[in-house]
Design an enzyme around this catalytic site. Structure first.
Site, PDB file in Angstrom:
ATOM      1  N   ASP A  44      -9.499  -9.236  -8.691  1.00 30.63           N
ATOM      2  CA  ASP A  44      -8.334 -10.091  -8.913  1.00 30.63           C
ATOM      3  C   ASP A  44      -8.735 -11.552  -8.703  1.00 30.63           C
ATOM      4  O   ASP A  44      -9.189 -11.928  -7.631  1.00 30.63           O
ATOM      5  CB  ASP A  44      -7.216  -9.697  -7.939  1.00 30.63           C
ATOM      6  CG  ASP A  44      -5.887 -10.362  -8.239  1.00 30.63           C
ATOM      7  OD1 ASP A  44      -5.867 -11.379  -8.957  1.00 30.63           O
ATOM      8  OD2 ASP A  44      -4.866  -9.854  -7.750  1.00 30.63           O
TER       9      ASP A  44
ATOM     10  N   HIS B 185      -5.915  -8.577 -11.588  1.00 29.83           N
ATOM     11  CA  HIS B 185      -4.554  -8.664 -11.060  1.00 29.83           C
ATOM     12  C   HIS B 185      -3.616  -7.660 -11.725  1.00 29.83           C
ATOM     13  O   HIS B 185      -2.686  -7.163 -11.094  1.00 29.83           O
ATOM     14  CB  HIS B 185      -4.022 -10.094 -11.232  1.00 29.83           C
ATOM     15  CG  HIS B 185      -2.723 -10.329 -10.556  1.00 29.83           C
ATOM     16  ND1 HIS B 185      -2.598 -10.347  -9.182  1.00 29.83           N
ATOM     17  CD2 HIS B 185      -1.476 -10.525 -11.048  1.00 29.83           C
ATOM     18  CE1 HIS B 185      -1.335 -10.558  -8.864  1.00 29.83           C
ATOM     19  NE2 HIS B 185      -0.627 -10.670  -9.972  1.00 29.83           N
TER      20      HIS B 185
ATOM     21  N   LEU C  11      -0.690   8.336  -6.284  1.00 32.55           N
ATOM     22  CA  LEU C  11      -0.479   9.766  -6.023  1.00 32.55           C
ATOM     23  C   LEU C  11      -1.031  10.183  -4.664  1.00 32.55           C
ATOM     24  O   LEU C  11      -0.399  10.947  -3.936  1.00 32.55           O
ATOM     25  CB  LEU C  11      -1.084  10.606  -7.142  1.00 32.55           C
ATOM     26  CG  LEU C  11      -0.369  10.534  -8.481  1.00 32.55           C
ATOM     27  CD1 LEU C  11      -1.208  11.220  -9.571  1.00 32.55           C
ATOM     28  CD2 LEU C  11       1.008  11.172  -8.396  1.00 32.55           C
TER      29      LEU C  11
ATOM     30  N   SER D 224       2.226  -7.870  -7.102  1.00 34.19           N
ATOM     31  CA  SER D 224       2.224  -9.327  -7.126  1.00 34.19           C
ATOM     32  C   SER D 224       3.445  -9.867  -6.379  1.00 34.19           C
ATOM     33  O   SER D 224       3.669  -9.510  -5.226  1.00 34.19           O
ATOM     34  CB  SER D 224       2.159  -9.811  -8.577  1.00 34.19           C
ATOM     35  OG  SER D 224       1.874 -11.188  -8.642  1.00 34.19           O
TER      36      SER D 224
END
Length: 185
Positions: free
Chosen positions: A136, A163, A178, A16
């Site tokens: 989102d 979000h 990862l 964000s």
């Protein structure tokens, strides 16, 4: 960052508004960062002031148009706002916890509008990846893709998260992080 060993590098993740913090770290310590991952985050560029993408967000986001800043800076309507935007896929328990953790904030638009632009030599030298959160309702996927299209992003992965991906899709988010680190760090 300044205290890392001379040849030590890190992978940094920004979520964000944390994408702007990540960008400032990239500008200040590019030699210490092997990879920067933006998770439904504001991704600045080297052509505009750091405030540019936040200004685009304000122009194009229904949540902002409805006055979200006044909602998040008061107690009235906060839980309803969070449930309808940032935590739209979260459990009632996670939403309640977020409501308890609420604190006032700012977008720092005035400060960001006056800040120096990020440089290609520093910010631009760090490998960038992006996680698009397709559900989102705060930083809309269309804005996420707009930011990606105008930057040199190495790789993009999408997950069906709201979000707050760490809450709504933690396993998928960790898999992305990862994978990015394995490939690009």
């Amino acid at each position: 960052m300044a205290n890392l060993a001379e040849n030590e590098k890190v992978v940094l993740v920004g979520h964000s508004l944390g994408g702007l913090n990540l960008a400032f770290a990239m500008e200040k310590f590019p030699e210490k960062i092997s990879l920067a991952v933006f998770v439904t985050a504001f991704l600045p560029d080297t052509e505009h002031q750091p405030s540019y993408m936040l200004e685009k967000f304000i122009e194009n986001s229904p949540a902002v148009a409805d006055g979200w800043q006044s909602v998040v800076s008061s107690t009235t309507g906060y839980e309803t706002f969070m449930k309808s935007t940032a935590f739209n896929l979260a459990s009632p328990e996670d939403l309640s916890l977020q409501t308890l953790l609420k604190r006032s904030g700012s977008l720092f638009l005035e400060s960001l509008a006056k800040a120096n632009k990020f440089t290609k030599e520093k910010f631009g030298s760090v490998v960038r990846d992006y996680v698009v959160c397709t559900q989102d309702l705060l930083v809309l996927p269309s804005l996420q893709r707009f930011m990606i299209e105008h930057k040199e992003v190495k790789e993009v992965m999408e997950i069906p998260a709201d979000h707050m991906a760490i809450v709504s899709r933690p396993k998928e988010l960790c898999q992305c992080l990862l994978e990015f680190a394995r490939k690009h760090a």
